[in-house]
Design a protein around this motif. Structure first.
Motif, PDB file in Angstrom:
ATOM      1  N   PHE A   1     -75.549 -52.897  53.891  1.00 24.45           N
ATOM      2  CA  PHE A   1     -74.481 -53.570  53.137  1.00 24.45           C
ATOM      3  C   PHE A   1     -73.418 -54.076  54.108  1.00 24.45           C
ATOM      4  O   PHE A   1     -73.247 -53.519  55.202  1.00 24.45           O
ATOM      5  N   LYS A   2     -72.716 -55.125  53.684  1.00 26.33           N
ATOM      6  CA  LYS A   2     -71.700 -55.757  54.538  1.00 26.33           C
ATOM      7  C   LYS A   2     -70.445 -54.908  54.583  1.00 26.33           C
ATOM      8  O   LYS A   2     -69.479 -55.177  53.869  1.00 26.33           O
ATOM      9  N   ILE A   3     -70.504 -53.842  55.361  1.00 22.58           N
ATOM     10  CA  ILE A   3     -69.301 -53.034  55.533  1.00 22.58           C
ATOM     11  C   ILE A   3     -69.165 -52.703  57.013  1.00 22.58           C
ATOM     12  O   ILE A   3     -70.152 -52.738  57.749  1.00 22.58           O
ATOM     13  N   GLU A   4     -67.946 -52.393  57.432  1.00 23.11           N
ATOM     14  CA  GLU A   4     -67.677 -52.202  58.861  1.00 23.11           C
ATOM     15  C   GLU A   4     -67.438 -50.730  59.170  1.00 23.11           C
ATOM     16  O   GLU A   4     -67.039 -49.962  58.302  1.00 23.11           O
TER      17      GLU A   4
ATOM     18  N   LEU B   1     -64.398 -53.300  38.994  1.00 26.76           N
ATOM     19  CA  LEU B   1     -65.318 -52.933  40.074  1.00 26.76           C
ATOM     20  C   LEU B   1     -65.512 -54.106  41.030  1.00 26.76           C
ATOM     21  O   LEU B   1     -65.587 -55.264  40.599  1.00 26.76           O
ATOM     22  N   THR B   2     -65.599 -53.802  42.326  1.00 25.48           N
ATOM     23  CA  THR B   2     -65.900 -54.828  43.338  1.00 25.48           C
ATOM     24  C   THR B   2     -67.290 -54.541  43.895  1.00 25.48           C
ATOM     25  O   THR B   2     -67.527 -53.480  44.479  1.00 25.48           O
ATOM     26  N   VAL B   3     -68.199 -55.478  43.697  1.00 26.96           N
ATOM     27  CA  VAL B   3     -69.569 -55.324  44.202  1.00 26.96           C
ATOM     28  C   VAL B   3     -69.570 -55.706  45.686  1.00 26.96           C
ATOM     29  O   VAL B   3     -69.042 -56.746  46.070  1.00 26.96           O
ATOM     30  N   ILE B   4     -70.158 -54.835  46.523  1.00 20.54           N
ATOM     31  CA  ILE B   4     -70.284 -55.132  47.959  1.00 20.54           C
ATOM     32  C   ILE B   4     -71.661 -55.752  48.184  1.00 20.54           C
ATOM     33  O   ILE B   4     -72.681 -55.183  47.762  1.00 20.54           O
ATOM     34  N   ASN B   5     -71.668 -56.892  48.852  1.00 18.48           N
ATOM     35  CA  ASN B   5     -72.946 -57.574  49.089  1.00 18.48           C
ATOM     36  C   ASN B   5     -73.776 -56.891  50.168  1.00 18.48           C
ATOM     37  O   ASN B   5     -73.245 -56.188  51.028  1.00 18.48           O
ATOM     38  N   THR B   6     -75.066 -57.149  50.115  1.00 17.22           N
ATOM     39  CA  THR B   6     -75.952 -56.697  51.198  1.00 17.22           C
ATOM     40  C   THR B   6     -75.799 -57.673  52.371  1.00 17.22           C
ATOM     41  O   THR B   6     -75.211 -58.757  52.220  1.00 17.22           O
TER      42      THR B   6
ATOM     43  N   THR C   1     -77.859 -59.592  53.504  1.00 16.27           N
ATOM     44  CA  THR C   1     -78.512 -60.880  53.240  1.00 16.27           C
ATOM     45  C   THR C   1     -77.841 -61.618  52.069  1.00 16.27           C
ATOM     46  O   THR C   1     -78.362 -62.610  51.572  1.00 16.27           O
ATOM     47  N   GLY C   2     -76.719 -61.089  51.604  1.00 23.25           N
ATOM     48  CA  GLY C   2     -75.937 -61.824  50.603  1.00 23.25           C
ATOM     49  C   GLY C   2     -76.278 -61.491  49.158  1.00 23.25           C
ATOM     50  O   GLY C   2     -75.737 -62.099  48.237  1.00 23.25           O
ATOM     51  N   GLY C   3     -77.160 -60.538  48.948  1.00 29.61           N
ATOM     52  CA  GLY C   3     -77.499 -60.160  47.565  1.00 29.61           C
ATOM     53  C   GLY C   3     -76.584 -59.041  47.072  1.00 29.61           C
ATOM     54  O   GLY C   3     -75.713 -58.564  47.806  1.00 29.61           O
ATOM     55  N   SER C   4     -76.816 -58.616  45.841  1.00 29.83           N
ATOM     56  CA  SER C   4     -75.981 -57.527  45.314  1.00 29.83           C
ATOM     57  C   SER C   4     -76.771 -56.237  45.181  1.00 29.83           C
ATOM     58  O   SER C   4     -76.243 -55.211  44.774  1.00 29.83           O
ATOM     59  N   VAL C   5     -78.057 -56.271  45.536  1.00 27.19           N
ATOM     60  CA  VAL C   5     -78.867 -55.061  45.451  1.00 27.19           C
ATOM     61  C   VAL C   5     -79.802 -55.010  46.660  1.00 27.19           C
ATOM     62  O   VAL C   5     -80.300 -56.042  47.118  1.00 27.19           O
ATOM     63  N   TYR C   6     -80.008 -53.807  47.192  1.00 28.70           N
ATOM     64  CA  TYR C   6     -80.888 -53.639  48.343  1.00 28.70           C
ATOM     65  C   TYR C   6     -82.118 -52.838  47.917  1.00 28.70           C
ATOM     66  O   TYR C   6     -81.995 -51.760  47.330  1.00 28.70           O
ATOM     67  N   LYS C   7     -83.301 -53.379  48.208  1.00 26.67           N
ATOM     68  CA  LYS C   7     -84.535 -52.652  47.880  1.00 26.67           C
ATOM     69  C   LYS C   7     -85.065 -52.035  49.170  1.00 26.67           C
ATOM     70  O   LYS C   7     -85.308 -52.749  50.146  1.00 26.67           O
ATOM     71  N   ASP C   8     -85.205 -50.695  49.194  1.00 25.59           N
ATOM     72  CA  ASP C   8     -85.646 -50.051  50.439  1.00 25.59           C
ATOM     73  C   ASP C   8     -87.178 -50.022  50.526  1.00 25.59           C
ATOM     74  O   ASP C   8     -87.882 -50.500  49.627  1.00 25.59           O
ATOM     75  N   THR C   9     -87.661 -49.442  51.627  1.00 19.50           N
ATOM     76  CA  THR C   9     -89.108 -49.494  51.867  1.00 19.50           C
ATOM     77  C   THR C   9     -89.883 -48.637  50.859  1.00 19.50           C
ATOM     78  O   THR C   9     -91.087 -48.795  50.696  1.00 19.50           O
ATOM     79  N   LEU C  10     -89.183 -47.721  50.188  1.00 22.83           N
ATOM     80  CA  LEU C  10     -89.866 -46.906  49.168  1.00 22.83           C
ATOM     81  C   LEU C  10     -89.818 -47.564  47.789  1.00 22.83           C
ATOM     82  O   LEU C  10     -90.240 -46.988  46.789  1.00 22.83           O
ATOM     83  N   GLY C  11     -89.218 -48.759  47.747  1.00 19.50           N
ATOM     84  CA  GLY C  11     -89.129 -49.460  46.462  1.00 19.50           C
ATOM     85  C   GLY C  11     -87.961 -48.986  45.612  1.00 19.50           C
ATOM     86  O   GLY C  11     -87.921 -49.228  44.407  1.00 19.50           O
ATOM     87  N   GLN C  12     -86.992 -48.300  46.257  1.00 21.90           N
ATOM     88  CA  GLN C  12     -85.814 -47.842  45.501  1.00 21.90           C
ATOM     89  C   GLN C  12     -84.706 -48.898  45.620  1.00 21.90           C
ATOM     90  O   GLN C  12     -84.586 -49.554  46.654  1.00 21.90           O
TER      91      GLN C  12
ATOM     92  N   TRP D   1     -80.672 -50.039  45.551  1.00 20.48           N
ATOM     93  CA  TRP D   1     -79.339 -49.509  45.873  1.00 20.48           C
ATOM     94  C   TRP D   1     -78.272 -50.577  45.656  1.00 20.48           C
ATOM     95  O   TRP D   1     -78.530 -51.760  45.872  1.00 20.48           O
ATOM     96  N   ARG D   2     -77.098 -50.129  45.266  1.00 22.25           N
ATOM     97  CA  ARG D   2     -75.952 -51.053  45.175  1.00 22.25           C
ATOM     98  C   ARG D   2     -74.721 -50.314  45.673  1.00 22.25           C
ATOM     99  O   ARG D   2     -74.703 -49.079  45.750  1.00 22.25           O
ATOM    100  N   MET D   3     -73.708 -51.113  45.979  1.00 17.75           N
ATOM    101  CA  MET D   3     -72.488 -50.500  46.505  1.00 17.75           C
ATOM    102  C   MET D   3     -71.259 -51.137  45.852  1.00 17.75           C
ATOM    103  O   MET D   3     -71.236 -52.343  45.594  1.00 17.75           O
ATOM    104  N   TYR D   4     -70.277 -50.285  45.582  1.00 14.59           N
ATOM    105  CA  TYR D   4     -68.983 -50.754  45.050  1.00 14.59           C
ATOM    106  C   TYR D   4     -67.878 -50.223  45.950  1.00 14.59           C
ATOM    107  O   TYR D   4     -68.039 -49.177  46.590  1.00 14.59           O
ATOM    108  N   LEU D   5     -66.738 -50.914  45.909  1.00  9.16           N
ATOM    109  CA  LEU D   5     -65.538 -50.319  46.516  1.00  9.16           C
ATOM    110  C   LEU D   5     -65.191 -49.079  45.701  1.00  9.16           C
ATOM    111  O   LEU D   5     -65.261 -49.119  44.459  1.00  9.16           O
TER     112      LEU D   5
END
Ligand code: ADP
Ligand code: GN1
Ligand code: MG
Length: 370
Positions: A16-19, A93-98, A100-111, A113-117
């Motif tokens: 996710f786009k966080i520092e 709620l503030t959605v944090i982008n991945t 790649t600019g999306g709002s959800v991340y799909k991991d290698t196990l097919g799960q 994830w999303r992130m909020y402030l």
């Protein structure tokens, strides 16, 4: 980070786009559906906290579409908040982008994830200890609906089909009874009869919709007390969270689900049923707060159905807990044997108490309607 799971989650965090550096990671909250983590990031001594969630994709089968809904809804509310010069980082709620600019991340196990402030300087309650807090939660849920009054619902995806279609829930419940996969029907015959005896009550609110007596609105549909944040210093309702089920629905159901959870004198899973009652003072408090938050937008017909909204949501939820018990506890998270059965029984006890107090509930609503 100490174990493999944390190692895995830390890798996800960095998608996710966080520092900064992750200096804290802990399991968080008491939701029944998603897995929630509180993440602390430190960048040159600036601490920012986030909520990371694994979306339950057995429950929500198309997480990407679900997140599209949430992005639409939060963007819309952010604009409304800005119009009133509110704090757009804490009042919605503030959605944090991945990355790649999306709002959800799909991991290698097919799960998924999303992130909020993380909403700072706020509190989230599991139980009402001060009536003022319940009032403020009511204002926040009423205001949420008002904020979305001009939102175009036609672009919203139905995240769970027939979510509050109580008669359809009743049919699924009967199927679970019929199938009895876990051979549990024998021990719950009284509970089963309780719901069957109230089949007609379950239809009343949706019949009013079908007959054009009450409108379809954009509603939250999961208005538990722990789905709203209150401001820590002022105590005011701050932000409605858990937006997974924002869909077209009934205002009286948003009202009713809050009563089911917050105006119960006991916890949703209390084992001692003698503690379960409807607190009429809290009922009245919530009526007042919700009507204030809706700010004149509820029709008289909707107001007339508020008590039925509460009864229907309690019946529906009790029936859902029992259905899950009969199906082997696959939907709601459970922490002990018969957890869903305990939850079902509190809902039944609450409905029984509502039935005893029905005239008083109606009097309270009628007073507010004047
Ligand atoms: P579930 O669908 O499992 O109920 P929620 O989205 O309600 O998940 O999150 C679970 C809990 O996490 C909430 O009850 C609340 O305490 C906390 N929480 C969720 N999002 C935030 C946020 N953005 N800021 C602060 N706390 C949050
Ligand atoms: C679930 O996600 P959470 O814990 O806020 C459920 C609600 C039930 C509630 C009962 C998506 O809410 O419908 O009323 O448990 N959410 C979903 O506590 O099914
Ligand atoms: Mg929740």
């Amino acid at each position: 980070m100490v174990n493999d799971t944390n190692y895995m989650i830390e890798k996800i965090i960095h998608c996710f786009k966080i520092e900064g550096e992750c200096t804290g990671l802990e399991k968080y909250g008491n939701g029944h559906i998603n897995d929630t983590y509180l993440v602390t990031m430190n960048e040159s001594d600036n601490i920012t906290r986030y909520i990371l969630q694994r979306i339950n994709h057995t429950v929500f089968q198309e997480p990407e579409k679900l997140m599209e809904n949430i992005v639409k809804v939060t963007t819309f509310i952010k604009n409304e908040v800005k119009k009133t010069a509110g704090d757009s980082k804490r009042e919605v709620l503030t959605v944090i982008n991945t990355n790649t600019g999306g709002s959800v991340y799909k991991d290698t196990l097919g799960q998924y994830w999303r992130m909020y402030l993380f909403i700072e300087d706020s509190i989230c309650l599991e139980k009402v200890s001060r009536p003022e807090d319940f009032y403020e939660s009511a204002v926040a849920f009423g205001r949420f609906q008002k904020q979305l009054a001009s939102f175009d619902a036609s672009g919203l995806y139905e995240t769970i089909k027939d979510f509050h279609n109580t008669p359809a829930r009743f049919e699924k419940f009967l199927q679970a009874v019929g199938t009895d996969s876990f051979k549990r029907v024998g021990e719950v015959t009284q509970e089963i009869s309780f719901f069957i005896d109230r089949e007609e009550d379950m239809k009343i609110c949706l019949k009013a919709l079908e007959d054009g007596e009450i409108p379809l609105r954009v509603t939250h549909n999961d208005t538990k007390l722990n789905n709203v944040m209150l401001d820590k210093s002022t105590g005011k309702g701050l932000c409605v969270i858990d937006l997974d089920t924002v869909m077209p629905g009934l205002a009286v159901f948003d009202f009713g689900d809050s009563i089911r959870f917050g105006a119960n004198t006991a916890a949703e899973d209390e084992g001692d049923l003698s503690k379960v009652h409807l607190d009429l003072n809290l009922f009245e408090t919530y009526v007042e707060g919700f009507l204030t938050g809706c700010d004149g937008s509820l029709t008289r017909e909707e107001m007339s159905l508020l008590s039925y909204g509460a009864k229907t949501m309690t019946l529906e939820c009790g029936m859902r807990f029992l259905t899950d018990y009969l199906e082997g506890d696959v939907y709601f998270k459970t922490q002990r044997d018969r957890h869903n059965l305990d939850r079902c029984r509190t809902q039944i006890a609450l409905v029984q108490d509502m039935e005893k107090k029905w005239t008083k509930m109606e009097q309270i609503v009628n007073r507010r309607k004047q």
